[in-house]
Write an enzyme that holds these catalytic residues in place. Structure first.
Site, PDB file in Angstrom:
ATOM      1  N   SER A   1      15.147  40.396  10.795  1.00 31.00           N
ATOM      2  CA  SER A   1      16.195  39.942  11.698  1.00 31.00           C
ATOM      3  C   SER A   1      17.523  40.502  11.228  1.00 31.00           C
ATOM      4  CB  SER A   1      16.247  38.416  11.710  1.00 31.00           C
ATOM      5  OG  SER A   1      16.820  37.960  10.499  1.00 31.00           O
ATOM      6  N   LYS A   2      18.558  40.151  11.954  1.00 32.15           N
ATOM      7  CA  LYS A   2      19.889  40.667  11.633  1.00 32.15           C
ATOM      8  C   LYS A   2      20.289  40.413  10.181  1.00 32.15           C
ATOM      9  CE  LYS A   2      21.971  40.158  16.098  1.00 32.15           C
ATOM     10  NZ  LYS A   2      22.757  39.254  16.875  1.00 32.15           N
ATOM     11  N   ARG A   3      19.779  39.326   9.644  1.00 30.77           N
ATOM     12  CA  ARG A   3      20.100  38.995   8.259  1.00 30.77           C
ATOM     13  C   ARG A   3      19.769  40.130   7.298  1.00 30.77           C
ATOM     14  NH1 ARG A   3      16.763  35.893   5.968  1.00 30.77           N
ATOM     15  NH2 ARG A   3      15.326  35.868   7.721  1.00 30.77           N
TER      16      ARG A   3
END
Ligand code: GLU
Length: 470
Positions: free
Chosen positions: A238-240
């Site tokens: 994910s963006k993380r």
């Protein structure tokens, strides 16, 4: 019958690497088999779908050069057709009106939960015809009550789901709009999709879709559910985890060939081969070679693949991509060496094109300061003499070519009885502003002679200033 695959993104964000890999696998499978590849935009969620996202998805597909044979189709343009199929399902007794209120459905779920059963709609309106007047209703699909659904998944193998686990899913909402499972089924059917390649987050939808397809008398496509991509911490990517959008990888300096090669290997293998040209991918790819387990994204490996392509693709081609980064960093390359010359000398010195652009600015732009560390280390008072002598020799050169430049540097070192580094390093800092560059003679050759001489003067001035201030 033509083999047909499709990529069916919902335009609710950019094209992320997981989507790009799904698109790539679908595209490769179609190409390999001389089939068709459809792009279908699943934009029925009007609140979350945006034109911006449609554009972002197209940008990503175009940048990766994943072209489609048909489409893009937009589901919002096919509502008439969905209505027709819903009517057909009602007509054939495979769908019905359900007048339950959301509260009633919720209560059914709670009840099932309390009994430890699967939370599902209990079929309350399945066989009723005593429809109330002027009350809102949804349309539900009459899922078979008995038997099993078997998914012969190309990647995962056979998966059997008992119909008793499925409920009568809503195919049209109370405003008449079709739901996801219905639109996908109608489209896959109408578009003659023979192979559905998609993320395994959709696997729970597949038995429902197969049941609807069967009720319609449609041919059930073959399915290939691709496992998820995980971040390096084992959680879903994910963006993380940093960049996940395809275009962000462009922005960070990766070549599309590198990302494609990286993505094809992320979840598929052919022996222990790591490098695949697109033609080779088309030839060798097969859905049966896909991993069943999720794969973890590894940026170091992507960098390694990127370095491979920066070094081995045609410099003129890499230069086209470098041009984008030069412009992005505000470096005007109208005057200065051809970008492919930069690629030739810098490709094995950097991880990305973004880095290549940044460290090549001095070929196109003058600088006003020297890198502080390089200045301190190499532009010391002792460097004044070698710089002065080498400047004279360089100024006297008739041909501004690497071999003669090299000879001038050599001659200076000999004359002053200095090691090459004592001449070369100050000269490098003078000409480039910093302590790192490709081989010095080649670097100087790429710069105009006048520019090099002027920069040596600037370095001499910096040394003089240093002496004055000490
Ligand atoms: N629109 C769905 C998504 O973006 C994909 C549906 C499908 O591939 O069947 O997740």
């Amino acid at each position: 019958m033509t083999l047909t695959t499709r990529f069916a993104p919902s335009p609710t964000g950019y094209l992320h690497v997981g989507g790009a890999r799904t698109a790539l696998y679908s595209w490769l499978y179609a190409k390999k088999n001389g089939g068709d590849f459809i792009l279908r935009i699943e934009d029925t969620d009007l609140e979350r779908s945006t034109q911006e996202s449609v554009d972002a998805i197209m940008d990503g597909m175009n940048w990766l050069k994943l072209d489609w044979t048909h489409g893009p189709y937009f589901q919002t343009q096919r509502f008439g057709r969905y209505k027709e199929v819903i009517a057909q399902l009602i007509e054939s007794g495979n769908a019905y009106r359900c007048y339950c209120t959301p509260e009633e459905v919720e209560a059914m779920r709670e009840e099932a939960k309390a009994k430890g059963e699967i939370e599902k709609y209990n079929g309350m309106w399945r066989d009723r015809t005593d429809y109330p007047k002027d009350k809102p209703y949804v349309i539900r699909f009459k899922n078979p009550l008995e038997g099993d659904v078997v998914i012969n998944d190309i990647v995962k193998g056979d998966i059997t789901i008992s119909n008793s686990q499925l409920d009568d899913l809503i195919i049209a909402r109370s405003d008449g709009s079709p739901t996801y499972n219905l639109t996908v089924v109608v489209d896959d059917w109408d578009m003659k999709v023979s192979h559905v390649v998609r993320g395994d987050d959709h696997i729970s939808n597949t038995p429902k879709q197969i049941n609807i397809l069967k009720a319609l008398g449609a041919t059930v496509p073959q399915y290939a559910h691709i496992p998820m991509i995980l971040g390096d911490d084992g959680k879903r990517l994910s963006k993380r985890h940093g960049a996940v959008s395809v275009m962000q990888y462009r922005d960070e300096g990766y070549l599309p060939e590198a990302l494609l090669n990286y993505l094809v290997r992320l979840g598929w293998s052919h022996g222990d081969q790591e490098i695949f040209s697109v033609d080779e991918m088309i030839e060798l790819f097969d859905l049966t070679g896909c991993n069943r387990a999720p794969s973890a994204f590894n940026t170091d490996k992507l960098i390694w693949v990127n370095q491979h392509y920066m070094k081995t693709l045609e410099p003129s081609y890499v230069a086209e991509h470098l041009a984008w980064h030069m412009a992005d960093q505000g470096i005007n390359t109208d005057n200065g060496p051809a970008l492919e010359e930069i690629v030739k000398v810098q490709a094995d010195r950097v991880k990305t094109l973004k880095e290549m652009a940044a460290i090549s600015a001095y070929f196109y732009q003058d600088f006003t300061e020297f890198d502080a560390t390089a200045l301190k280390k190499h532009l010391r008072p002792v460097a004044a003499e070698p710089l002065t002598v080498v400047k004279e020799k360089l100024a006297a050169l008739e041909n501004w070519v690497a071999a003669d430049i090299h000879a001038a540097i050599n001659a200076t070192a000999e004359e002053l009885e200095l090691g090459m580094g004592k001449v070369g390093m100050p000269l490098r800092v003078a000409a480039t502003g910093a302590g790192n560059s490709p081989s010095l003679d080649v670097t100087l050759e790429l710069l105009p002679k006048e520019k090099v001489l002027a920069r040596i003067d600037m370095a001499l001035a910096a040394i003089a200033e240093r002496v004055a201030n000490s």
